[in-house]
Design an enzyme around this catalytic site. Sequence first.
Site, PDB file in Angstrom:
ATOM      1  N   CYS A  68       0.813  -1.216   0.000  1.00 41.75           N
ATOM      2  CA  CYS A  68       0.000   0.000   0.000  1.00 41.75           C
ATOM      3  C   CYS A  68       0.845   1.264   0.000  1.00 41.75           C
ATOM      4  O   CYS A  68       0.344   2.351  -0.323  1.00 41.75           O
ATOM      5  CB  CYS A  68      -0.943   0.007   1.199  1.00 41.75           C
ATOM      6  SG  CYS A  68      -2.092  -1.392   1.207  1.00 41.75           S
TER       7      CYS A  68
ATOM      8  N   THR B  34     -10.391 -24.204   0.109  1.00 44.06           N
ATOM      9  CA  THR B  34     -10.888 -24.312  -1.258  1.00 44.06           C
ATOM     10  C   THR B  34     -11.732 -25.574  -1.373  1.00 44.06           C
ATOM     11  O   THR B  34     -12.048 -26.218  -0.362  1.00 44.06           O
ATOM     12  CB  THR B  34      -9.708 -24.371  -2.240  1.00 44.06           C
ATOM     13  OG1 THR B  34      -8.994 -25.599  -2.035  1.00 44.06           O
ATOM     14  CG2 THR B  34      -8.765 -23.184  -2.037  1.00 44.06           C
TER      15      THR B  34
ATOM     16  N   PRO C  96     -10.046 -29.735   0.768  1.00 46.22           N
ATOM     17  CA  PRO C  96      -9.919 -29.365   2.186  1.00 46.22           C
ATOM     18  C   PRO C  96      -8.496 -29.128   2.668  1.00 46.22           C
ATOM     19  O   PRO C  96      -8.291 -28.434   3.661  1.00 46.22           O
ATOM     20  CB  PRO C  96     -10.553 -30.553   2.920  1.00 46.22           C
ATOM     21  CG  PRO C  96     -11.457 -31.179   1.915  1.00 46.22           C
ATOM     22  CD  PRO C  96     -10.784 -30.988   0.595  1.00 46.22           C
TER      23      PRO C  96
END
Length: 565
Positions: free
Chosen positions: A44, A272, A275
């Site tokens: 950032c 996802t 597992p």
Amino acid sequence: MSKRILVVGGVAGGASAAARARRLDEHAEIIIFERGPHVSFSNCALPYFLSRTVADSADLIMMDPAQFKRKYNIEVRTEQEVTAINREEKTVTVTNLTEGKEYKETYDALILSPGGEPVMPGSIEGIRNENVFGIRNVVDIVKLDDYMRTHKATDIAVVGGGFIGCEIGENLVHAGYKVTLIEAMDQVMMPFDYDMAQILHKEMLDKGITLVLKDGVKAIHDGTVELASGKSVKADAVVMAIGIRPETALARNAGLAIGETGGIKVNANFQTSDPSVYAVGDAIEVFNRLTRKPMRLALAWPAQMEARAAADHIYGLRNQQKGFIGSSVIRIFDLLAASTGLNEKTAKAENIPYETAYVIPSDKVSLMPDAHPIHLKVIFETPTGRILGAQAIGKGEADRRIDVIAAVISMNGTLEDLKNLELCYAPVVSTAKDAVNMAALVGLNLLNGVYRQVPLTKVRELVESNACIIDVREPGEFSAGHLLNAVNIPLSQLRQRMDEIPKDRPVYLHCRSSQRSYNAVMALQHCGFNNVSNIAGSYLAICLYEYPQDILFNREKIVTEYNFR
């Protein structure tokens, strides 16, 4: 037997997951793979190197592989790319990019944090020219900076008005470059509604950015950018900042499920469809707790929350997943602009009945020399009063006000809850009735039908239709600038001049910030005027809303003079 945890990608998601796993298990073997040269850097803060707010690009790097090993006993392999996930055998295929060699590593748990890549549309002619840059990491920002300095660039085009585009534009101006910011939509910073975005447009224009809206890039040539409209913009270098695309190729090729928004599909524990494989960060699809639908959210704190939850679940710790609301803040020159939850556009798209409260109080007691207006807009559901979102812009602590409202939203709070919050007060930091409380009071008045309002977006229509508009400011304020067809009846004279106000047609009142005109509306309603409305935001907001559009789109003014005080 100790666990073997492999992490693909570093920065906020991957590095945080690895560090959390180490805190939970001193004996686990943890390896992070990063295809770039840096595993942990301040993503950032990248734009702030251009202005040398961050003095050295090395300062952007938070931790190197040696530090990871010393402090956390985590092995980091940079410039090594995971190219395949072999789910049946629970291995990944890795390519050492410096040596060109390929090898495999086994895992008990695999955490994917591939992030997102800058969108670089192939349909734009010249998109691969050497003077065109996408910004993703330290290498990218250094390349841009080196190119501009080496080629003695003066004019830079920034394509895209989101977080990265606006921050890069600001920092380039501070560095002495001439900046043109090109945005295909009709506003910058899409988390904000169109009315609030005009405040940001004015700030950019005032600080020297050439703003191009509702126009896209057709081609990039040597020294110029050709727009879809046929216009040409001078540009020695071009920064593409039109968004990021989640990097899902690794997951797709492994047969992992992809969500409807294009991100990797995960469950409440960030697993996802396999597992033993987790995913976090910019590449995944998350749950929006307000719309109850999936969304993508490329923000640092959510990525770290996801990383912690994934690591916790690997070790059997429970995670209560309530979803995300998307709180964010950006500084654009002298203004802080913060938002949380839904804006009007999203509420409309989701068919959520809503109303808005727009207030412009002082951010601290007006006697203080550094007191400034703060523009605060709260979106709430009708008829429940449940708070859906908020936006705040000002020179003062806009972020603090949004943080407060975000906390209330996270607790399913209503306007009543917001009204009754006890917030800190001292003349140098706030007002006794904070902007947050004031917005709640206005919202409750609207929710309960105490009075009616019209948004400032309708004021031009009112002026052009010669509606009855009464300006209740004092004569000196009126003479310094007013709506073209407004009649000045100051609040201090209202009770003596009520006979001048018609009862047989709609009447619209305003002042500087809608507070005096609210008092006028209430007085008139008590005296038999049943068709009066307050103009939200009033003259200050009207000027801020109209000015950028008048400049950018060459419109006729509806005010005698813009007045921004």
